[in-house]
Design a protein around this motif. Structure first.
Motif, PDB file in Angstrom:
ATOM      1  N   VAL A 113      10.563  44.499  -8.321  1.00  0.00           N
ATOM      2  CA  VAL A 113      10.694  45.906  -7.937  1.00  0.00           C
ATOM      3  C   VAL A 113       9.479  46.348  -7.135  1.00  0.00           C
ATOM      4  O   VAL A 113       9.602  47.019  -6.098  1.00  0.00           O
ATOM      5  CB  VAL A 113      10.864  46.805  -9.179  1.00  0.00           C
ATOM      6  N   TYR A 114       8.290  45.959  -7.599  1.00  0.00           N
ATOM      7  CA  TYR A 114       7.067  46.350  -6.890  1.00  0.00           C
ATOM      8  C   TYR A 114       7.014  45.725  -5.488  1.00  0.00           C
ATOM      9  O   TYR A 114       6.521  46.351  -4.542  1.00  0.00           O
ATOM     10  CB  TYR A 114       5.840  45.950  -7.695  1.00  0.00           C
ATOM     11  N   ILE A 115       7.534  44.510  -5.357  1.00  0.00           N
ATOM     12  CA  ILE A 115       7.568  43.867  -4.037  1.00  0.00           C
ATOM     13  C   ILE A 115       8.493  44.651  -3.100  1.00  0.00           C
ATOM     14  O   ILE A 115       8.139  44.946  -1.950  1.00  0.00           O
ATOM     15  CB  ILE A 115       8.029  42.398  -4.165  1.00  0.00           C
ATOM     16  N   HIS A 116       9.684  44.993  -3.598  1.00  0.00           N
ATOM     17  CA  HIS A 116      10.628  45.775  -2.789  1.00  0.00           C
ATOM     18  C   HIS A 116      10.050  47.153  -2.480  1.00  0.00           C
ATOM     19  O   HIS A 116      10.217  47.676  -1.370  1.00  0.00           O
ATOM     20  CB  HIS A 116      11.962  45.925  -3.517  1.00  0.00           C
ATOM     21  N   ARG A 117       9.376  47.742  -3.464  1.00  0.00           N
ATOM     22  CA  ARG A 117       8.788  49.065  -3.273  1.00  0.00           C
ATOM     23  C   ARG A 117       7.765  49.039  -2.149  1.00  0.00           C
ATOM     24  O   ARG A 117       7.765  49.916  -1.266  1.00  0.00           O
ATOM     25  CB  ARG A 117       8.135  49.537  -4.577  1.00  0.00           C
ATOM     26  N   ALA A 118       6.910  48.048  -2.147  1.00  0.00           N
ATOM     27  CA  ALA A 118       5.889  47.948  -1.107  1.00  0.00           C
ATOM     28  C   ALA A 118       6.526  47.764   0.262  1.00  0.00           C
ATOM     29  O   ALA A 118       6.101  48.376   1.254  1.00  0.00           O
ATOM     30  CB  ALA A 118       4.946  46.789  -1.409  1.00  0.00           C
ATOM     31  N   SER A 119       7.564  46.940   0.319  1.00  0.00           N
ATOM     32  CA  SER A 119       8.239  46.676   1.591  1.00  0.00           C
ATOM     33  C   SER A 119       8.931  47.924   2.123  1.00  0.00           C
ATOM     34  O   SER A 119       8.777  48.296   3.293  1.00  0.00           O
ATOM     35  CB  SER A 119       9.252  45.542   1.427  1.00  0.00           C
ATOM     36  N   LEU A 120       9.698  48.589   1.273  1.00  0.00           N
ATOM     37  CA  LEU A 120      10.460  49.750   1.746  1.00  0.00           C
ATOM     38  C   LEU A 120       9.549  50.922   2.097  1.00  0.00           C
ATOM     39  O   LEU A 120       9.816  51.665   3.054  1.00  0.00           O
ATOM     40  CB  LEU A 120      11.520  50.148   0.715  1.00  0.00           C
ATOM     41  N   MET A 121       8.463  51.087   1.349  1.00  0.00           N
ATOM     42  CA  MET A 121       7.553  52.181   1.668  1.00  0.00           C
ATOM     43  C   MET A 121       6.836  51.926   2.989  1.00  0.00           C
ATOM     44  O   MET A 121       6.550  52.862   3.742  1.00  0.00           O
ATOM     45  CB  MET A 121       6.551  52.389   0.530  1.00  0.00           C
ATOM     46  N   GLY A 122       6.596  50.650   3.290  1.00  0.00           N
ATOM     47  CA  GLY A 122       6.014  50.317   4.586  1.00  0.00           C
ATOM     48  C   GLY A 122       6.976  50.615   5.718  1.00  0.00           C
ATOM     49  O   GLY A 122       6.597  51.169   6.758  1.00  0.00           O
ATOM     50  N   LYS A 123       8.244  50.255   5.530  1.00  0.00           N
ATOM     51  CA  LYS A 123       9.252  50.507   6.561  1.00  0.00           C
ATOM     52  C   LYS A 123       9.482  51.998   6.785  1.00  0.00           C
ATOM     53  O   LYS A 123       9.752  52.434   7.915  1.00  0.00           O
ATOM     54  CB  LYS A 123      10.574  49.838   6.173  1.00  0.00           C
ATOM     55  N   LEU A 124       9.380  52.776   5.699  1.00  0.00           N
ATOM     56  CA  LEU A 124       9.663  54.208   5.790  1.00  0.00           C
ATOM     57  C   LEU A 124       8.423  55.039   6.098  1.00  0.00           C
ATOM     58  O   LEU A 124       8.531  56.230   6.367  1.00  0.00           O
ATOM     59  CB  LEU A 124      10.283  54.703   4.477  1.00  0.00           C
ATOM     60  N   GLY A 125       7.251  54.416   6.034  1.00  0.00           N
ATOM     61  CA  GLY A 125       6.025  55.163   6.252  1.00  0.00           C
ATOM     62  C   GLY A 125       5.755  56.141   5.132  1.00  0.00           C
ATOM     63  O   GLY A 125       5.184  57.220   5.354  1.00  0.00           O
ATOM     64  N   ALA A 126       6.182  55.783   3.922  1.00  0.00           N
ATOM     65  CA  ALA A 126       6.012  56.657   2.764  1.00  0.00           C
ATOM     66  C   ALA A 126       4.755  56.281   1.989  1.00  0.00           C
ATOM     67  O   ALA A 126       4.396  55.105   1.910  1.00  0.00           O
ATOM     68  CB  ALA A 126       7.240  56.558   1.851  1.00  0.00           C
ATOM     69  N   GLY A 127       4.117  57.279   1.400  1.00  0.00           N
ATOM     70  CA  GLY A 127       2.905  57.014   0.651  1.00  0.00           C
ATOM     71  C   GLY A 127       3.053  57.183  -0.839  1.00  0.00           C
ATOM     72  O   GLY A 127       2.155  56.823  -1.601  1.00  0.00           O
ATOM     73  N   SER A 128       4.184  57.754  -1.269  1.00  0.00           N
ATOM     74  CA  SER A 128       4.377  58.008  -2.692  1.00  0.00           C
ATOM     75  C   SER A 128       5.856  58.179  -2.989  1.00  0.00           C
ATOM     76  O   SER A 128       6.680  58.304  -2.075  1.00  0.00           O
ATOM     77  CB  SER A 128       3.627  59.278  -3.123  1.00  0.00           C
ATOM     78  N   GLU A 129       6.190  58.226  -4.298  1.00  0.00           N
ATOM     79  CA  GLU A 129       7.568  58.478  -4.701  1.00  0.00           C
ATOM     80  C   GLU A 129       8.024  59.868  -4.269  1.00  0.00           C
ATOM     81  O   GLU A 129       9.205  60.094  -4.017  1.00  0.00           O
ATOM     82  CB  GLU A 129       7.716  58.323  -6.219  1.00  0.00           C
ATOM     83  N   LEU A 130       7.089  60.813  -4.178  1.00  0.00           N
ATOM     84  CA  LEU A 130       7.448  62.152  -3.708  1.00  0.00           C
ATOM     85  C   LEU A 130       7.946  62.093  -2.271  1.00  0.00           C
ATOM     86  O   LEU A 130       8.910  62.783  -1.905  1.00  0.00           O
ATOM     87  CB  LEU A 130       6.252  63.091  -3.815  1.00  0.00           C
ATOM     88  N   ASP A 131       7.313  61.269  -1.448  1.00  0.00           N
ATOM     89  CA  ASP A 131       7.782  61.085  -0.076  1.00  0.00           C
ATOM     90  C   ASP A 131       9.201  60.507  -0.073  1.00  0.00           C
ATOM     91  O   ASP A 131      10.051  60.905   0.744  1.00  0.00           O
ATOM     92  CB  ASP A 131       6.851  60.144   0.690  1.00  0.00           C
ATOM     93  N   LEU A 132       9.452  59.558  -0.966  1.00  0.00           N
ATOM     94  CA  LEU A 132      10.784  58.966  -1.056  1.00  0.00           C
ATOM     95  C   LEU A 132      11.811  60.013  -1.454  1.00  0.00           C
ATOM     96  O   LEU A 132      12.915  60.067  -0.903  1.00  0.00           O
ATOM     97  CB  LEU A 132      10.789  57.813  -2.067  1.00  0.00           C
TER      98      LEU A 132
END
Length: 211
Positions: A178-197
């Motif tokens: 999950v953490y691996i996917h989280r890092a990847s998707l946040m990089g693609k989306l330019g997100a810095g936190s779950e609030l951004d998501l």
């Protein structure tokens, strides 16, 4: 005769659409619904050829409802009728299984044309949506569309408030994954936190009403 279920929370709008559709000899509005629960019940009862669905409903976004209705009646086709003409809404509606997208600002004739096109197996977009895509071909490149299927699942669960541990349990994968996917998707989306998501998912109407 093609059966149609109308779903819109505004009675005046439903009446206008119904009168327009009833002018066509081969189109029949069999039910009018003002919310998601009514829509599910009507589709389960009628198994209509088509549902004309507004995205803005009092009990939540109509986007998750698309998949729900298709699970109730797999042969039914769905045309979205919406005031929203932004590409994220269009792309997400089509991704979830809608066969057409018509904005409420176009001429009435386009609605009828869209219903007929969809019932004949075509994917129909109203003229303003088609023009927007032609003018800006990059609008379809929403970063969310670049996520893998698994990244998208993780994204939506995190955006809805799940912890990585809960995400891992729901998807049946390891928490490290999950953490691996989280890092990847946040990089693609330019997100810095779950609030951004959360904000990104909310702006696109991707969250279910109970999120």
């Amino acid at each position: 005769m093609y059966s149609i279920v109308l779903v819109d929370d505004h009675a005046i709008v439903r009446e206008g659409f119904k009168r327009l559709i009833d002018m066509e000899p081969d189109l029949d509005v069999v039910a009018e619904c003002r919310n998601a629960d009514d829509a599910v019940e009507a589709v389960g009862q009628w198994h209509p050829h088509l549902v004309a669905l507004d995205l803005s409903l009092p009990d939540g976004s109509g986007l998750p409802l698309i998949e729900h209705l298709l699970s109730v009646s797999s042969e039914t086709r769905i045309v979205v009728l919406s005031m929203h003409d932004g590409e994220p809404y269009v792309s997400e509606a089509l991704r979830r299984g809608a066969s057409g997208y018509v904005t409420k600002g176009v001429a009435p004739e386009e609605l009828v044309a869209g219903l007929r096109a969809v019932m004949h197996g075509e994917c129909f977009l109203s003229s303003d949506v088609r023009q927007r895509r032609a003018d800006r071909p990059d609008v379809a490149l929403d970063p969310i569309n670049r996520l893998t299927t698994r990244e998208r699942e993780v994204f939506l669960l995190l955006a809805s408030g799940r912890t990585p541990k809960q995400v891992a349990a729901e998807l049946g994968i390891g928490q490290k994954t999950v953490y691996i996917h989280r890092a990847s998707l946040m990089g693609k989306l330019g997100a810095g936190s779950e609030l951004d998501l959360y904000r990104m998912a909310s702006e696109r109407g991707l969250l279910s009403p109970d999120s």
